[in-house]
Write a protein that holds these residues in place. Structure first.
Motif, short mmCIF file in Angstrom:
data_model
loop_
_atom_site.label_atom_id
_atom_site.label_comp_id
_atom_site.label_asym_id
_atom_site.label_seq_id
_atom_site.Cartn_x
_atom_site.Cartn_y
_atom_site.Cartn_z
N ASP A 136 0.85 -1.19 0.00
CA ASP A 136 0.00 0.00 0.00
C ASP A 136 0.88 1.24 0.00
OD1 ASP A 136 -2.55 1.45 2.21
OD2 ASP A 136 -2.31 1.53 0.02
N HIS B 219 7.56 1.55 5.58
CA HIS B 219 7.59 0.13 5.95
C HIS B 219 8.92 -0.45 5.51
CE1 HIS B 219 3.52 -0.53 7.33
NE2 HIS B 219 3.03 0.07 6.26
N TYR C 268 6.69 -7.32 4.08
CA TYR C 268 5.36 -6.69 4.17
C TYR C 268 4.31 -7.58 3.53
CZ TYR C 268 1.91 -2.90 3.26
OH TYR C 268 0.79 -2.10 3.21
N TRP C 269 3.27 -7.93 4.38
CA TRP C 269 2.13 -8.72 3.91
C TRP C 269 2.55 -10.12 3.48
CZ3 TRP C 269 -1.35 -4.67 0.93
CH2 TRP C 269 -1.90 -3.80 1.88
N ASN D 117 5.69 -6.47 8.72
CA ASN D 117 4.40 -5.77 8.91
C ASN D 117 3.25 -6.64 8.40
OD1 ASN D 117 2.77 -3.19 9.39
ND2 ASN D 117 2.21 -3.77 7.32
N GLU D 118 2.31 -6.94 9.33
CA GLU D 118 1.05 -7.60 9.00
C GLU D 118 1.27 -8.86 8.16
OE1 GLU D 118 -1.68 -4.82 7.29
OE2 GLU D 118 -2.10 -3.93 9.22
N ASN E 291 -1.16 -3.83 14.74
CA ASN E 291 -2.02 -2.85 14.07
C ASN E 291 -3.46 -3.20 14.37
OD1 ASN E 291 0.41 -2.06 12.98
ND2 ASN E 291 0.01 -2.90 10.94
N TYR F 297 -7.60 -1.65 13.41
CA TYR F 297 -8.39 -0.64 12.70
C TYR F 297 -9.87 -0.71 13.08
CZ TYR F 297 -4.52 1.06 9.90
OH TYR F 297 -3.34 1.65 9.50
N TYR G 53 -11.81 -0.31 9.36
CA TYR G 53 -12.04 -1.55 8.60
C TYR G 53 -12.97 -2.50 9.36
CZ TYR G 53 -8.12 -0.11 5.66
OH TYR G 53 -7.30 0.58 4.80
N GLU H 211 -0.27 0.68 14.55
CA GLU H 211 -1.14 1.41 13.61
C GLU H 211 -2.57 1.44 14.09
OE1 GLU H 211 -1.06 0.39 9.40
OE2 GLU H 211 1.05 -0.19 9.59
N TRP I 154 -1.54 5.64 12.33
CA TRP I 154 -1.34 5.65 10.88
C TRP I 154 -2.14 6.78 10.30
CZ3 TRP I 154 2.28 3.12 8.37
CH2 TRP I 154 2.21 3.05 6.98
N PHE J 267 -0.43 9.84 1.74
CA PHE J 267 0.66 9.36 0.87
C PHE J 267 0.10 8.67 -0.35
CE2 PHE J 267 0.32 4.85 1.92
CZ PHE J 267 -0.35 4.86 3.14
N ARG K 268 -5.55 3.14 -3.90
CA ARG K 268 -6.57 4.05 -3.34
C ARG K 268 -7.16 4.88 -4.47
NH1 ARG K 268 -7.24 1.49 1.45
NH2 ARG K 268 -5.21 0.76 2.19
N ASN L 34 -3.58 7.58 -0.18
CA ASN L 34 -4.13 7.04 1.05
C ASN L 34 -4.37 8.22 1.96
OD1 ASN L 34 -4.16 6.12 3.82
ND2 ASN L 34 -3.58 4.10 3.02
N LYS M 208 -5.24 8.54 5.19
CA LYS M 208 -5.26 8.39 6.65
C LYS M 208 -4.31 9.37 7.34
CE LYS M 208 -6.83 3.62 6.54
NZ LYS M 208 -6.60 3.38 5.09
#
Ligand code: GCU
Length: 607
Positions: free
Chosen positions: A194, A364, A389-390, A427-428, A487, A489, A493, A517, A562, A567, A572, A582, A584
């Motif tokens: 992202d 990240h 990441y992810w 991350n996540e 994180n 949300y 979310y 986050e 976050w 950014f 998005r 994004n 946020k």
């Protein structure tokens, strides 16, 4: 040579050539350097025509009769010659800088772009050595000087250098760099992120001149188990580095210690001192540290502090600290695109301090070195992150090696920065066996390389025993980290902000907790009901309700919401609201504050 042996030899050759740069030169800020920043020529090469012939065989190792490889910078010798490129007639591109922001044709470009820089070089000393240093280049970089391949680097956010002593000339050097930012399933990061996949020579490029036997690397930090002991090492590089004297001088502490190198040009230092003034958020004391050998000298500004956890507390110099943080992506609030300058760092960290932060999560991926050197000076604690990441290719050995190389380069670069207190592994990422093995191995590697910092990763929360109103962290990797970060949300979310008032948390690990986050999207200047998505009022209400919810988590020791600034992200696409951004951020991309900024600022004032 038997078939098996030749295969092994070939694999070693390929692996070594993939990560074939020379050992990193520490502290480039205080070296004899010549900048190669500025105008470069460039060729956009989506079909990699400058690298492969029509049979998709790389020119890389040999010239092809049908066409010329771009790294040769060929020119027709007579009117009959067939050369189908000419760097010198192309347009200029600025280095450092991502290509996406410099040419409208390249905003979304993902592929190969060739850079070329011609330069002359006069050395101050015939015996000196020369290196070519790249602070970062995204993503796969192949470097050629005067038609010779220096090597390849993989990874978009960490420095690398090549020795060019025997290749560089006084006149008409031509440096040609192939950068390919295609996303790869087996990459680090992988296909899906992202954030914008900014490509190119995104940070400084410079020549470094050194003595024949020079101070290549050093690690000088406080022993985390003895705050009266400065420990570490110094490593010389050259052909005559054994049994050499190396001095460590810290004038303010009357330290002037001499050591003798071993056969590898290495010394281990262990300096006792009773009156060290510790680096802290309130008083970020930096000492001038000078390292001297018979042929070389370098100085650095180093802070001495301890950081550790005790039960559910984070202790900075043995005192509990709450991390009043914010997450930041590396985008320039001044010129847009990948941030890289001292001015970018100044602006971002000044805004973080205006928000009331004593801590930033640099997400990240490794940000530019200005950020951590400025954090050292400003007294801002830093979380640095490897771009695992992810949904990475957890079973791929090359992917693991890539992740370890990038993390190693980050640690090599920033290991002397007191402000950096956390190395984040990921991350996540999904809680699956292959990922747990991958991250545990990465954590063990990191602890062996640097035992003066804490390890964490942004994990994900889940229902406690199937009850959606009670949340918890249930993840085997939570046993490995020093700080339990995750994180969440809820309210964006996962329901609306009011849902925060119905949720409780059950954290069963006896560790400090960081919320790495939380947040909500808002278009700056869009106002309306607090239940209307994308209004500033919605984001403001989310912050109010989330902060109240988090205050009920017992061992919470910090947050990094976050995110500081909107950014760019290709994910998005909501028209008139996101348009490729994004939203946020607590600020718009042009630095306008949203209402939620003041909610967090007020919260930190009371902390
Ligand atoms: C995730 C992720 C971020 C992303 C954010 C979002 O938690 O870590 O990289 O930008 O959520 O969805 O905005």
């Amino acid at each position: 040579m038997t078939k098996a042996l030749s295969l092994i030899f070939f694999l070693v050759l390929i692996t070594s050539s993939i990560f074939s740069q020379d050992p990193l030169i520490a502290n480039v800020y205080n070296r004899n350097t010549t900048s190669l920043n500025g105008d470069w020529k460039y060729i956009i090469d989506p079909y990699e025509n400058g690298y492969y012939n029509y049979r998709y065989e790389p020119f890389d190792q040999q010239e092809s009769p049908w066409a010329s490889a771009f790294f040769l910078n060929s020119k027709p010798k007579n009117p009959a010659d067939l050369i189908e490129y000419d760097f010198d007639q192309m347009e200029d591109i600025q280095v450092p800088g991502d290509w996406n922001s410099q040419d409208p044709r390249l905003l979304y470009y993902e592929g190969t772009l060739w850079y070329k820089k011609s330069f002359n070089y006069t050395s101050n000393d015939a015996a000196s050595r020369a290196f070519l240093y790249f602070e970062a280049s995204n993503y796969k970089t192949e470097v050629y000087l005067n038609g010779r391949k220096l090597g390849t680097h993989i990874g978009g956010f960490t420095p690398f250098n090549f020795e060019i002593t025997d290749i560089i000339k006084e006149k008409d050097n031509f440096l040609i760099v192939k950068v390919d930012n295609k996303r790869l399933k087996e990459g680090i990061p992988t296909l899906n992120t992202d954030w914008w996949n900014y490509g190119g020579l995104t940070r400084d490029v410079k020549l470094i001149e050194t003595a024949p036997n020079f101070i290549q690397d050093y690690f000088i930090q406080l022993d985390q188990n003895d705050n009266k002991k400065i420990k570490g090492y110094v490593k010389l590089n050259g052909n005559d580095i054994a049994e050499k004297q190396v001095r460590i001088l810290i004038p303010e502490l009357d330290i002037n210690e001499a050591y003798k190198t071993d056969n590898e040009g290495h010394i281990t230092l262990d300096i006792h001192h009773d009156n060290i003034e510790y680096w802290s958020v309130d008083k970020p004391k930096l000492y001038d540290v000078s390292i001297q050998s018979s042929e070389s000298k370098t100085t650095d500004q180093i802070g001495f502090r301890t950081i550790r956890t005790e039960g559910t507390e984070i202790l900075l110099n043995d005192k509990p600290i709450y991390l009043k943080g914010i997450s930041i992506h590396e985008e320039s609030p001044i010129s847009g695109g990948r941030g890289h300058s001292q001015e970018d760092a100044e602006q971002l960290l000044t805004w973080a301090q205006e928000l009331g932060c004593n801590y930033v999560r640099l997400a990240h991926y490794p940000h530019n070195e200005h950020m951590v050197r400025l954090a050292d000076k400003k007294g801002i604690l830093v979380w640095e992150e490897n771009p695992v990441y992810w949904t990475i290719s957890w079973d791929n050995k090359d992917t693991y090696q890539n992740a370890e190389n990038q993390l190693s380069e980050l640690i090599e670069r920033d290991k002397n920065r007191a402000s950096v207190i956390i190395w984040s592994m990921a991350n996540e990422t999904p809680n699956v066996p292959a990922r747990n093995i991958f991250l545990t191995k990465l954590s063990e590697y990191t602890r062996a390389k640097d035992d003066t910092r804490l390890i964490s990763a942004a994990l994900e929360q889940k229902d406690y025993n199937g009850n959606p109103l009670v949340r918890t962290i249930e993840d085997p990797y939570a046993e490995v980290v020093d700080i339990l970060s995750f994180n969440q949300y809820i309210g964006w979310y996962d329901g609306l902000p009011e849902k925060c008032e119905t949720i409780s948390w059950k954290i069963e690990q006896d560790k400090p907790v960081l919320i790495s986050e939380f947040g909500a999207g808002a278009k700056h200047g869009l106002h309306g009901d607090k239940n209307a998505r994308w209004t500033e009022e919605y984001q403001e209400d989310l912050y109010i309700k989330t902060l109240a919810m988090l205050d009920n988590i017992e061992n919470i020791q910090g947050i990094s919401p976050w995110i500081l600034i909107d950014f760019r992200s290709p994910r998005r696409v909501l028209p008139k609201i996101q348009d490729g951004w994004n939203r946020k951020g607590l600020m718009s991309e042009d630095g306008n504050r949203k209402k939620a900024f003041y909610v967090l600022q007020k919260y930190y004032e009371k902390k």
